[in-house]
Write a protein that holds these residues in place. Structure first.
Motif, PDB file in Angstrom:
ATOM      1  N   MET A 503       1.098  -1.130  -0.410  1.00 58.27           N
ATOM      2  CA  MET A 503       0.153  -0.203  -0.076  1.00 58.27           C
ATOM      3  C   MET A 503       1.117   1.803   0.814  1.00 58.27           C
ATOM      4  SD  MET A 503      -3.211  -0.776  -0.465  1.00 58.27           S
ATOM      5  CE  MET A 503      -4.104  -2.497  -0.188  1.00 58.27           C
ATOM      6  N   GLN A 504       2.040   0.915   1.132  1.00 53.58           N
ATOM      7  CA  GLN A 504       3.189   2.529   0.901  1.00 53.58           C
ATOM      8  C   GLN A 504       3.608   3.080  -0.281  1.00 53.58           C
ATOM      9  OE1 GLN A 504       3.165   3.954   3.897  1.00 53.58           O
ATOM     10  NE2 GLN A 504       1.576   2.389   3.979  1.00 53.58           N
ATOM     11  N   LEU A 505       3.464   1.942  -1.845  1.00 51.32           N
ATOM     12  CA  LEU A 505       3.820   1.719  -2.965  1.00 51.32           C
ATOM     13  C   LEU A 505       2.853   3.195  -3.815  1.00 51.32           C
ATOM     14  CD1 LEU A 505       5.883  -1.089  -3.868  1.00 51.32           C
ATOM     15  CD2 LEU A 505       7.013   0.545  -2.948  1.00 51.32           C
ATOM     16  N   ASN A 506       1.631   2.612  -3.634  1.00 57.47           N
ATOM     17  CA  ASN A 506       0.299   3.878  -4.292  1.00 57.47           C
ATOM     18  C   ASN A 506       0.199   4.290  -4.191  1.00 57.47           C
ATOM     19  OD1 ASN A 506       0.107   0.322  -5.220  1.00 57.47           O
ATOM     20  ND2 ASN A 506      -1.765  -0.447  -3.799  1.00 57.47           N
ATOM     21  N   PRO A 507      -0.344   5.271  -4.679  1.00 59.32           N
ATOM     22  CA  PRO A 507      -0.154   6.623  -4.574  1.00 59.32           C
ATOM     23  C   PRO A 507      -1.925   7.184  -3.419  1.00 59.32           C
ATOM     24  CG  PRO A 507      -1.838   5.950  -6.535  1.00 59.32           C
ATOM     25  CD  PRO A 507      -0.828   4.680  -6.363  1.00 59.32           C
ATOM     26  N   THR A 508      -1.687   7.604  -2.455  1.00 61.61           N
ATOM     27  CA  THR A 508      -2.273   8.380  -1.979  1.00 61.61           C
ATOM     28  C   THR A 508      -3.889   8.957  -2.272  1.00 61.61           C
ATOM     29  OG1 THR A 508      -1.276   9.128  -0.018  1.00 61.61           O
ATOM     30  CG2 THR A 508      -3.229   9.690   0.455  1.00 61.61           C
ATOM     31  N   PRO A 509      -5.086   7.943  -2.608  1.00 60.59           N
ATOM     32  CA  PRO A 509      -6.122   8.653  -3.235  1.00 60.59           C
ATOM     33  C   PRO A 509      -7.183  10.251  -3.003  1.00 60.59           C
ATOM     34  CG  PRO A 509      -6.596   6.635  -1.930  1.00 60.59           C
ATOM     35  CD  PRO A 509      -5.364   6.837  -1.576  1.00 60.59           C
ATOM     36  N   PRO A 510      -6.877  10.823  -3.241  1.00 63.23           N
ATOM     37  CA  PRO A 510      -7.790  12.378  -3.381  1.00 63.23           C
ATOM     38  C   PRO A 510      -9.404  12.010  -2.780  1.00 63.23           C
ATOM     39  CG  PRO A 510      -7.735  11.584  -5.908  1.00 63.23           C
ATOM     40  CD  PRO A 510      -7.663  10.123  -5.359  1.00 63.23           C
ATOM     41  N   ASP A 511      -9.285  10.934  -2.311  1.00 60.38           N
ATOM     42  CA  ASP A 511     -11.017  10.809  -1.894  1.00 60.38           C
ATOM     43  C   ASP A 511     -10.638  10.630  -0.509  1.00 60.38           C
ATOM     44  OD1 ASP A 511     -13.014  11.013  -0.740  1.00 60.38           O
ATOM     45  OD2 ASP A 511     -14.116   9.624  -1.822  1.00 60.38           O
ATOM     46  N   PRO A 512     -10.441  11.139   0.688  1.00 54.08           N
ATOM     47  CA  PRO A 512     -10.763  11.139   2.302  1.00 54.08           C
ATOM     48  C   PRO A 512     -10.966   9.726   2.623  1.00 54.08           C
ATOM     49  CG  PRO A 512     -10.732  13.403   1.854  1.00 54.08           C
ATOM     50  CD  PRO A 512     -10.919  12.872   0.546  1.00 54.08           C
ATOM     51  N   MET A 513     -12.203   9.623   2.422  1.00 53.02           N
ATOM     52  CA  MET A 513     -12.814   8.236   2.665  1.00 53.02           C
ATOM     53  C   MET A 513     -12.501   6.905   1.867  1.00 53.02           C
ATOM     54  SD  MET A 513     -15.224   7.119   4.604  1.00 53.02           S
ATOM     55  CE  MET A 513     -16.301   8.136   5.315  1.00 53.02           C
ATOM     56  N   GLN A 514     -11.397   7.236   0.784  1.00 54.34           N
ATOM     57  CA  GLN A 514     -11.291   6.158  -0.011  1.00 54.34           C
ATOM     58  C   GLN A 514     -10.025   6.260   0.925  1.00 54.34           C
ATOM     59  OE1 GLN A 514     -11.010   6.694  -3.900  1.00 54.34           O
ATOM     60  NE2 GLN A 514      -9.778   4.582  -4.598  1.00 54.34           N
ATOM     61  N   ALA A 515      -8.953   7.526   0.881  1.00 50.33           N
ATOM     62  CA  ALA A 515      -7.262   7.441   1.851  1.00 50.33           C
ATOM     63  C   ALA A 515      -7.373   6.624   3.170  1.00 50.33           C
ATOM     64  CB  ALA A 515      -7.395   8.282   1.488  1.00 50.33           C
ATOM     65  N   LYS A 516      -8.259   6.462   3.953  1.00 49.15           N
ATOM     66  CA  LYS A 516      -8.460   5.972   5.591  1.00 49.15           C
ATOM     67  C   LYS A 516      -9.527   4.597   4.697  1.00 49.15           C
ATOM     68  CE  LYS A 516     -10.803   9.604   8.164  1.00 49.15           C
ATOM     69  NZ  LYS A 516     -11.591  10.215   8.557  1.00 49.15           N
ATOM     70  N   LEU A 517      -9.952   4.506   3.938  1.00 56.25           N
ATOM     71  CA  LEU A 517     -10.352   2.642   3.708  1.00 56.25           C
ATOM     72  C   LEU A 517      -9.339   1.828   3.084  1.00 56.25           C
ATOM     73  CD1 LEU A 517     -12.435   0.357   2.951  1.00 56.25           C
ATOM     74  CD2 LEU A 517     -12.830   1.844   0.576  1.00 56.25           C
ATOM     75  N   MET A 518      -7.576   2.649   2.676  1.00 52.10           N
ATOM     76  CA  MET A 518      -6.870   1.675   1.759  1.00 52.10           C
ATOM     77  C   MET A 518      -6.382   1.447   3.340  1.00 52.10           C
ATOM     78  SD  MET A 518      -7.300   1.254  -1.875  1.00 52.10           S
ATOM     79  CE  MET A 518      -5.594   0.899  -2.076  1.00 52.10           C
ATOM     80  N   LYS A 519      -5.431   2.412   3.350  1.00 52.77           N
ATOM     81  CA  LYS A 519      -5.250   2.228   5.034  1.00 52.77           C
ATOM     82  C   LYS A 519      -5.799   1.394   6.338  1.00 52.77           C
ATOM     83  CE  LYS A 519      -3.182   7.413   5.712  1.00 52.77           C
ATOM     84  NZ  LYS A 519      -3.253   8.515   6.266  1.00 52.77           N
ATOM     85  N   MET A 520      -6.833   1.197   6.452  1.00 53.93           N
ATOM     86  CA  MET A 520      -6.958   0.027   7.198  1.00 53.93           C
ATOM     87  C   MET A 520      -7.508  -1.299   6.091  1.00 53.93           C
ATOM     88  SD  MET A 520     -10.880   1.749   8.113  1.00 53.93           S
ATOM     89  CE  MET A 520     -11.783   0.253   8.938  1.00 53.93           C
ATOM     90  N   MET A 521      -7.368  -1.236   5.074  1.00 53.27           N
ATOM     91  CA  MET A 521      -7.317  -2.705   4.265  1.00 53.27           C
ATOM     92  C   MET A 521      -6.716  -3.428   4.834  1.00 53.27           C
ATOM     93  SD  MET A 521      -8.477  -2.063   0.489  1.00 53.27           S
ATOM     94  CE  MET A 521      -7.883  -3.289   0.108  1.00 53.27           C
ATOM     95  N   PRO A 522      -5.139  -3.891   5.172  1.00 50.30           N
ATOM     96  CA  PRO A 522      -4.411  -4.401   5.495  1.00 50.30           C
ATOM     97  C   PRO A 522      -4.491  -4.756   7.091  1.00 50.30           C
ATOM     98  CG  PRO A 522      -3.305  -2.612   4.891  1.00 50.30           C
ATOM     99  CD  PRO A 522      -4.236  -2.017   5.300  1.00 50.30           C
ATOM    100  N   VAL A 523      -4.917  -4.526   7.722  1.00 48.26           N
ATOM    101  CA  VAL A 523      -5.824  -4.811   9.063  1.00 48.26           C
ATOM    102  C   VAL A 523      -6.459  -5.713   8.718  1.00 48.26           C
ATOM    103  CG1 VAL A 523      -6.831  -3.567  11.600  1.00 48.26           C
ATOM    104  CG2 VAL A 523      -4.259  -2.955  10.328  1.00 48.26           C
ATOM    105  N   MET A 524      -8.400  -5.093   8.191  1.00 51.26           N
ATOM    106  CA  MET A 524      -9.034  -6.211   8.081  1.00 51.26           C
ATOM    107  C   MET A 524      -8.378  -7.104   7.321  1.00 51.26           C
ATOM    108  SD  MET A 524     -11.303  -3.131   7.163  1.00 51.26           S
ATOM    109  CE  MET A 524     -13.205  -4.166   6.655  1.00 51.26           C
ATOM    110  N   PHE A 525      -8.211  -7.133   6.890  1.00 53.83           N
ATOM    111  CA  PHE A 525      -7.312  -8.439   5.529  1.00 53.83           C
ATOM    112  C   PHE A 525      -7.169  -9.338   6.708  1.00 53.83           C
ATOM    113  CE2 PHE A 525      -9.247  -7.064   1.762  1.00 53.83           C
ATOM    114  CZ  PHE A 525      -9.346  -8.079   1.271  1.00 53.83           C
ATOM    115  N   THR A 526      -5.978  -8.661   7.468  1.00 57.30           N
ATOM    116  CA  THR A 526      -5.252  -9.674   7.940  1.00 57.30           C
ATOM    117  C   THR A 526      -5.609 -10.885   9.591  1.00 57.30           C
ATOM    118  OG1 THR A 526      -3.040  -8.030   7.362  1.00 57.30           O
ATOM    119  CG2 THR A 526      -3.096  -9.641  10.264  1.00 57.30           C
ATOM    120  N   VAL A 527      -7.269  -9.894   9.610  1.00 55.00           N
ATOM    121  CA  VAL A 527      -7.737 -10.787   9.999  1.00 55.00           C
ATOM    122  C   VAL A 527      -8.768 -11.636   9.960  1.00 55.00           C
ATOM    123  CG1 VAL A 527     -10.220 -10.230  11.984  1.00 55.00           C
ATOM    124  CG2 VAL A 527      -7.709  -8.132  12.075  1.00 55.00           C
ATOM    125  N   PHE A 528      -9.104 -10.935   9.172  1.00 55.77           N
ATOM    126  CA  PHE A 528     -10.045 -12.002   7.910  1.00 55.77           C
ATOM    127  C   PHE A 528      -9.268 -12.930   7.354  1.00 55.77           C
ATOM    128  CE2 PHE A 528     -12.134  -8.170   6.055  1.00 55.77           C
ATOM    129  CZ  PHE A 528     -13.370  -8.622   6.814  1.00 55.77           C
TER     130      PHE A 528
END
Length: 567
Positions: A503-528
């Motif tokens: 995710m650090q290699l990806n550009p930060t989405p301009p949409d704040p909501m989408q940016a928060k979602l991208m930051k949460m994905m590694p944690v959520m996928f790890t739990v899943f």
């Protein structure tokens, strides 16, 4: 960008759904074993003696012959014996099977699969067919009808005689034959022959009727699978998704019809079919009757007290005085291995259920199995499969990563547009699309890797879930079973770390909501992924590592091109 956000939400929804299934399976209240409860009720009302005493009338009116039209009623006699007298059984052992045959009726009441274990830490072989208070699961064959020794109005069940109490396939033998002999009546001798071959789970069951009496003999071959309604003892509910437990009927009109216990209780089957087969499925293993494909058979189901009875009755066989006739069918008792099942009967290989994405899952398994034939380790095979899939979609992924790299390069311009047109979303969207077009950026490029991976991911899950070859398959170190979750959660944590780095290699989405979602994905996928099979997490981890290497290289290329243009 709304489309990209939608795709991300869909991917999260799929994994969340699997997680909810796992949660429900792990924490739902356990229900009592229906068979045990019924046996306890029966023992309270009739006494323990009724549970163990043989029932001569257990098969009376159980199956109708094709010559009759009435559907047989549910047997209402005493319960079938839960544990036979050891003096009435013989054992038959090959290199892969150990059968227990009851001389009363000549039926298979126990089967050990010598190449499989019930538990990874248990050296004892897996017992598929059993006949005890915990599980009733038998394979029966009979001669019913007018003169059949197992037919109605017989005062006693037939007791076959055998020359030995145990038979074993020798090292110099490829075929083992076991004959059970019955003097059915004056002048009529019936020989029930079991034929087993080396490295085979297929059993040929054949009756030879020698009629030396003065009257014609007539009877019908019947094959039955008798099973209580208890759960699947070999089930592995890694994600809360249970394998099918029940009967499958194959006919020329419908080659694969599934019936669970509820279906069999609500709608008993009585169907005339040419050829076909009937099987009982559980996770990884099955038993099946495959009668002659040149005859018409009556496939039927009924109840024997608390037991489900599934099977067939063939057309009548007539033997004139002084003549001999043979009639028989083939049985299969063993693992759900596609290569073996294809040789037994048409469509029997469909019992290996790879889900709705079978057209992707089956080729994946073929490639995975080929890699295993080369390296001999299923974990290494999964790694090689991951590399192959990555190479297959290399150009597609490269296009996506180039798009994301260019998006990272224009991130300052996107920030400026947000500052200029933040209050006018329509104008900002227009300017962003113009910028993407000018810089040759595909805004959906970042979603392509996820869209490509999801079908492969789901298909590989079904491959791991359904392939008996991966049951108890070790990888290395602490991973001793790729078909279940990592016991120490090390692979999911490594996968989460790799996803965070990607995710650090990806550009930060301009949409704040989408940016928060991208930051949460590694944690959520790890739990899943904590509940996913270790083999599946291994696939995703290796895929992430390869994606990071590819994306890092392409990003450096784009950066270098930009620097070169700037100078």
């Amino acid at each position: 960008m709304d489309i990209q956000r939608t795709v991300l939400w869909i991917a999260l929804a799929i994994v969340s759904y699997l997680m909810v299934l796992a949660w429900n399976e792990d924490y739902q209240p356990t229900s009592p074993n229906p068979t045990t409860a019924q046996q306890q009720t029966a023992s309270q009302s009739t006494g323990d003696a009724d549970l163990t005493a043989p029932d001569p009338d257990a098969t009376d009116d159980e199956f109708a012959t094709p010559e009759t039209t009435d559907q047989p009623s549910v047997a209402s006699g005493k319960s079938a014996p839960s544990e036979p007298d050891s003096g009435q059984t013989i054992t038959v052992t090959t290199d892969v099977l150990k059968l227990t045959i009851d001389r009363v009726g000549g039926n298979i009441i126990g089967t050990s699969l010598l190449k499989y274990r019930a538990d990874r830490n248990d050296p004892e072989p897996l017992k598929l067919l059993q006949n005890n208070p915990r599980l009733t699961y038998r394979l029966e064959s009979a001669l019913i009808g007018r003169d059949g020794p197992d037919g109605r109005n017989r005062e006693e069940p037939p007791v076959y005689q055998a020359k030995q109490s145990s038979y074993q396939l020798g090292d110099d033998q490829d075929t083992l034959t076991v004959d059970l002999v019955l003097e059915a009546r004056d002048g009529v001798t019936i020989t029930k022959r079991y034929t087993l071959n080396r490295d085979s789970y297929e059993i040929d069951v054949r009756y030879r009727i020698d009629n030396q009496s003065d009257d014609a003999w007539q009877g019908n071959l019947a094959g039955k699978i008798v099973r209580d309604q208890s759960g699947d003892p070999t089930a592995q509910n890694t994600l809360g998704i249970q394998s099918f437990l029940g009967m499958v009927l194959s006919t020329p009109e419908d080659p694969y019809e599934k019936y669970d216990f509820g279906d069999l209780s609500d709608n008993p089957i009585n169907r005339s079919v040419e050829g076909g087969w009937v099987a009982f499925l559980q996770h990884y293993f099955l038993s099946a009757w495959v009668p002659s494909d040149e005859m018409t058979h009556q496939y039927q189901t009924t109840r024997r007290n608390n037991l489900q009875v599934m099977g067939f009755v063939s057309q009548a066989t007539s033997v004139a005085p002084g003549e001999q006739q043979q009639v028989g069918a083939r049985a299969y008792i063993g693992p759900k291995v596609i290569e073996r099942l294809e040789t037994v009967a048409p469509n029997l290989d469909r019992t290996v259920d790879f889900g709705f994405l079978f057209f992707i899952a089956h080729p994946l398994f073929v490639v995975l199995d080929w890699f295993h034939s080369l390296v001999g380790n299923w974990g290494v095979s999964i790694i090689l499969l991951t590399v192959s899939v990555k190479l297959l979609f290399f150009k597609l992924s490269a296009t996506s990563y180039r798009s994301m790299a260019r998006m990272r390069a224009v991130a300052p311009q996107l920030t400026r547009l947000r500052e200029l047109y933040g209050d006018d979303r329509q104008r900002m969207s227009q300017e962003m699309m113009a910028l993407y077009k000018r810089e040759k950026i595909n805004p959906l490029g970042g979603c392509l890797p996820i869209l490509v991976q999801m079908p492969v991911f789901i298909s590989l899950y079904w491959v791991l879930f359904e392939s008996v070859q991966l049951r108890h398959a070790p990888f290395m170190l602490w991973i001793n079973d790729l078909s279940v979750m990592d016991p120490y959660f090390i692979l999911p944590l490594l996968m989460g770390a790799s996803m965070f780095l990607q995710m650090q290699l990806n550009p930060t989405p301009p949409d704040p909501m989408q940016a928060k979602l991208m930051k949460m994905m590694p944690v959520m996928f790890t739990v899943f992924f904590l509940w996913f099979p270790a083999g599946l997490v291994l696939y995703w981890l290796v895929n992430n590592i390869l994606s990071i290497a590819q994306q890092w290289y392409i990003t450096r290329q784009i950066t270098a091109e930009g620097t070169g243009k700037g100078s």
